[in-house]
Design an enzyme around this catalytic site. Structure first.
Site, short mmCIF file in Angstrom:
data_model
loop_
_atom_site.label_atom_id
_atom_site.label_comp_id
_atom_site.label_asym_id
_atom_site.label_seq_id
_atom_site.Cartn_x
_atom_site.Cartn_y
_atom_site.Cartn_z
N HIS A 17 7.04 -19.07 37.48
CA HIS A 17 7.32 -20.51 37.47
C HIS A 17 6.63 -21.16 36.28
O HIS A 17 6.02 -20.47 35.44
CB HIS A 17 6.94 -21.15 38.80
N HIS A 20 2.98 -20.05 35.35
CA HIS A 20 2.87 -18.76 34.65
C HIS A 20 3.40 -18.91 33.22
O HIS A 20 2.84 -18.35 32.28
CB HIS A 20 3.71 -17.68 35.34
N CYS A 125 -10.00 -14.78 53.21
CA CYS A 125 -8.76 -15.54 53.02
C CYS A 125 -7.73 -14.61 52.39
O CYS A 125 -7.94 -14.09 51.29
CB CYS A 125 -9.01 -16.75 52.10
N CYS A 128 -6.36 -15.84 48.96
CA CYS A 128 -7.24 -15.61 47.80
C CYS A 128 -7.53 -14.13 47.60
O CYS A 128 -8.06 -13.73 46.57
CB CYS A 128 -8.58 -16.31 47.97
N CYS A 142 -9.66 -22.80 53.76
CA CYS A 142 -9.65 -22.49 52.34
C CYS A 142 -9.01 -23.67 51.62
O CYS A 142 -7.89 -24.07 51.96
CB CYS A 142 -8.84 -21.22 52.09
N HIS A 145 -5.53 -22.73 50.03
CA HIS A 145 -4.38 -22.32 50.85
C HIS A 145 -4.24 -23.09 52.16
O HIS A 145 -3.27 -22.88 52.89
CB HIS A 145 -4.45 -20.80 51.10
N LYS A 294 1.56 -31.21 43.96
CA LYS A 294 1.34 -29.79 43.74
C LYS A 294 2.69 -29.06 43.78
O LYS A 294 3.55 -29.40 44.59
CB LYS A 294 0.43 -29.27 44.85
N LYS A 297 6.37 -23.86 47.08
CA LYS A 297 7.65 -23.39 47.60
C LYS A 297 8.08 -24.25 48.79
O LYS A 297 9.23 -24.62 48.93
CB LYS A 297 7.49 -21.95 48.07
N1 MSP Z 1 -3.27 -11.61 39.84
C1 MSP Z 1 -4.20 -12.64 39.63
C2 MSP Z 1 -4.77 -12.59 38.24
C3 MSP Z 1 -5.45 -11.33 37.87
S1 MSP Z 1 -5.97 -11.33 36.22
C4 MSP Z 1 -6.97 -10.02 36.08
C5 MSP Z 1 -3.53 -13.99 39.85
N2 MSP Z 1 -2.20 -14.03 39.73
S2 MSP Z 1 -1.29 -15.36 39.89
O1 MSP Z 1 0.07 -14.91 39.87
O2 MSP Z 1 -1.71 -16.12 41.01
O3 MSP Z 1 -1.50 -16.15 38.58
C6 MSP Z 1 -2.47 -17.14 38.46
C7 MSP Z 1 -2.32 -17.73 37.09
O4 MSP Z 1 -0.97 -18.23 36.91
C8 MSP Z 1 -3.18 -18.93 36.80
O5 MSP Z 1 -4.50 -18.59 36.43
C9 MSP Z 1 -2.40 -19.55 35.66
O6 MSP Z 1 -2.55 -18.78 34.53
C10 MSP Z 1 -0.99 -19.41 36.16
N3 MSP Z 1 -0.63 -20.51 37.06
C11 MSP Z 1 -0.13 -20.39 38.32
N4 MSP Z 1 0.14 -21.64 38.81
C12 MSP Z 1 -0.18 -22.57 37.89
C13 MSP Z 1 -0.04 -23.97 37.80
N5 MSP Z 1 0.47 -24.70 38.78
N6 MSP Z 1 -0.40 -24.56 36.65
C14 MSP Z 1 -0.89 -23.85 35.59
N7 MSP Z 1 -1.04 -22.53 35.64
C15 MSP Z 1 -0.77 -21.87 36.79
O7 MSP Z 1 -4.24 -14.95 40.08
#
Ligand code: MSP
Length: 646
Positions: A17, A20, A125, A128, A142, A145, A294, A297
């Protein structure tokens, strides 16, 4: 110089999304910028494929974890090219070399005596994928979540994280750029001011099998974070490859604030235990919300990168995200905001400058770049260009993309004014002023070349088009190397090529019609009342109601340079905002982080020491002998951040 830049590896329990996409656009842009600066660059992203969450998601779909992770991981790797994101390596934690590296490191840390077996009861959690401390819970839940964690007792392996606490504190204090922006560095230091617990790094196979088996006990698999963080080493061939030797020392990680703790605490202590140098920098950004809420989904407001690209075009999406978000702070996405940026910054400012300038050149010189007149002392474009290149280079290097772009847009804006003040169409009518016309046209096109160069990392596709239109090969150093960022690179006699408009304007009417009519706000009616009912210093109930008081939680605090009185606070109320508070003489930044205070939430923002303050913190003023002091207001028991004070 070398650069190694990474994104988090994303969980494959959800599809890519906007969040990412943003992190990955940032890393790609930075990689391209460092290449422009002449570095040899390695850029890595990938997917995190083990753990409870993934196993659950696969189970829900009724497929095997492996089939499931293959499918979702491909969605990530297929998304990046549509955003013109070109990683050098896409790592998956189910790759055989990664599994071997994790086991190798576990054995090494175990042999060193930094892993031990123990019984543990904690609050776990699933969202997390980690145990939470009591302190982290809000109303027993949490905060990320909104679920009550499960109390779990089990025997597990632990990593002696606490052993490295002081070394880590010393490192952070000795290296001010280790974690940036500063608010996150302060947050980590504040967290480290309490004793650190050891980290549970295993899960019994009775509970979870979808993980990497511990090499020294096959009844356990590795905790997903211990596995995932190691991807940054596997991806460059730790321990023996040449790549590892050249890239590890310069590693820079980009993450959002949600995963600050694993990256700023678990990972460096793991590296200390391995005897490896710590990464160079951790760049932490805020969250993208959607229309101020926020992204989730269940609300159904998740923004998909593919849909954005389809609607607005890839370079508009890249530009918008980088220009709109101040790196480190939260930002809100809305269709109106992206359309406004596209129409104003891209179509109007940049697009018009390009099409007006090239159209005039085609008309007045047959599309051939003229020789500027050497004796002409018109240096207005050149002077600003020099300053803009300096600011741009500094800000891009510091992850201040919005500032770098703002500087570039100053140049665009000056060039548009330059056309108006110099009226090339009038010069063209007077043959004796041909020299002046040539200088003006040259200056405009040299500015376009510089823009093509500077915007490369942000809008690579558009810049290719711009280069082509200017008659410059897309891989020419003139548009791909910061060495050519000085004035005068564009050669006279170069011939332009006709290209289509860079950014067609978007129609906003349709959207406006669909928008619900604006409600007449109560506030306006109340303002009227205010003027007529101010008797003898008393205020009416209505007037009091105009004040919006809320409970805010201070999440970060930092001193403000050149001010002894002010602290810059980041608070949650519940959205994140910045408040500049005159409390520095009474409170240290680290002492206020975590406090819940009362704020006036609907004050018009004001700029204090160049920082926009979005509210006011309330404090008691205590008059004492020898002066007065301030004591921050607070609530008598913790409440959710943002609660209204009635
Ligand atoms: N798998 C772990 C990361 C391991 S790294 C060794 C993880 N994955 S995640 O799919 O949840 O990705 C989190 C990351 O996605 C955030 O740190 C950020 O880079 C990005 N984002 C996810 N949602 C976001 C927003 N709403 N806004 C900005 N970035 C976000 O955590």
């Amino acid at each position: 110089m070398t650069t190694y830049i990474t994104t988090p590896i994303y969980y494959v329990n959800a599809q890519p999304h906007l969040g990412h996409a943003y992190t990955t656009i940032v890393a790609d842009t930075y990689a391209r910028f460092r290449r422009l600066a002449g570095d040899s660059v390695r850029f890595q992203t990938g997917t995190d494929e083990h753990g409870d969450k993934i196993a659950e998601a696969a189970d829900k779909e009724g497929v095997s974890p492996k089939a499931y992770v293959d499918r979702i991981s491909a969605m990530f790797s297929d998304t990046w090219p549509t955003l013109d994101i070109v990683p050098d390596n896409f790592i998956r934690t189910t790759d055989a070399d990664h599994v071997a590296t994790v086991q190798n490191i576990l054995q090494q840390v175990y042999d060193k005596g930094d892993i031990y077996f123990d019984k543990y009861t904690g609050l776990y959690c699933t969202g997390c994928e980690r145990f939470l401390t009591e302190k982290e819970l809000v109303n027993g839940k949490c905060p990320d979540h909104q679920t009550v964690p499960d109390e779990i007792t089990e025997q597990n392996y632990f990593f002696r994280m606490s052993k490295y606490q002081q070394d880590l504190i010393d490192h952070i204090k000795g290296n001010p750029d280790f974690i940036t922006p500063e608010r996150y560095r302060n947050e980590v230091l504040s967290f480290l001011s309490e004793p650190l617990e050891d980290l549970c790094i295993s899960r019994p196979t009775s509970r979870l099998t979808w993980g990497i088996p511990l090499p020294f006990d096959d009844k356990f698999v590795t905790y997903v974070w211990f596995d995932a963080l190691i991807n940054y080493l596997t991806g460059i061939g730790y321990p023996d490859s040449e790549q590892f030797k050249s890239y590890w020392d310069v590693a820079e990680h980009v993450i959002a604030k949600d995963i600050l703790k694993p990256h700023a605490i678990y990972w460096p202590t793991m590296l200390l235990s391995m005897g490896l140098p710590l990464y160079q920098k951790l760049h932490v950004h805020g969250y993208w919300n959607v229309d101020e809420t926020k992204m989730s989904k269940s609300i159904g407001n998740v923004v998909r990168p593919a849909e954005l690209v389809e609607e607005y075009g890839v370079d508009c999406v890249r530009y918008f995200t980088l220009r709109e978000m101040s790196f480190g702070l939260d930002s809100s996405f809305s269709a109106d905001a992206i359309v406004a940026r596209k129409n104003s910054d891209l179509a109007n400012d940049l697009g018009n400058l390009y099409s007006r300038s090239t159209a005039m050149l085609i008309k007045y010189t047959g599309g051939v770049i003229p020789e500027p007149v050497a004796s002409d002392d018109d240096t207005v474009m050149r002077d600003l260009a020099r300053d803009v290149v300096t600011t741009y280079t500094e800000k891009m290097g510091d992850f201040q993309f919005h500032r770098a772009l703002a500087a570039v847009w100053e140049l665009i804006s000056l060039a548009n004014k330059y056309i108006v003040t110099n009226e090339p169409w009038a010069l063209a009518k007077e043959p004796e002023r041909a020299g002046r016309l040539h200088t003006v046209l040259y200056n405009l096109h040299e500015t376009l070349r510089l823009l093509t160069l500077l915007l490369q990392p942000v809008m690579p596709g558009t810049c290719k088009k711009m280069a082509k239109g200017l008659g410059i090969a897309e891989d020419s150093p003139l548009v791909t190397s910061l060495d050519a960022a000085g004035w005068g690179g564009l050669q006279a006699k170069t011939e332009l090529t006709r290209i289509d408009a860079l950014f067609p304007r978007m129609d906003t009417k349709k959207k406006k019609q669909q928008a619900p009519p604006k409600e007449k706000t109560k506030k306006k009616q109340k303002q009227k009342v205010k003027k007529t009912e101010n008797m003898e210093g008393l205020i009416t109930f209505d007037q009091f109601q105009d004040l919006e008081l809320r409970v805010a939680e201070i999440v970060a605090a930092e001193p403000i340079k050149k001010s002894d009185r002010l602290l810059k606070l980041s608070v949650k109320a519940p959205e994140e905002r910045t408040i500049v508070a005159g409390i520095a003489e009474y409170y240290k930044p680290e002492d206020v982080v975590g406090l819940q205070v009362l704020i006036v939430a609907n004050l018009k923002p004001v700029k204090l020491m160049g920082i926009e303050s979005q509210g006011m913190v309330l404090a008691a003023k205590v008059e004492e002998e020898g002066g007065s002091r301030l004591v921050l207001s607070a609530v008598s028991a913790p409440v959710p951040a943002g609660s209204k004070v009635a």
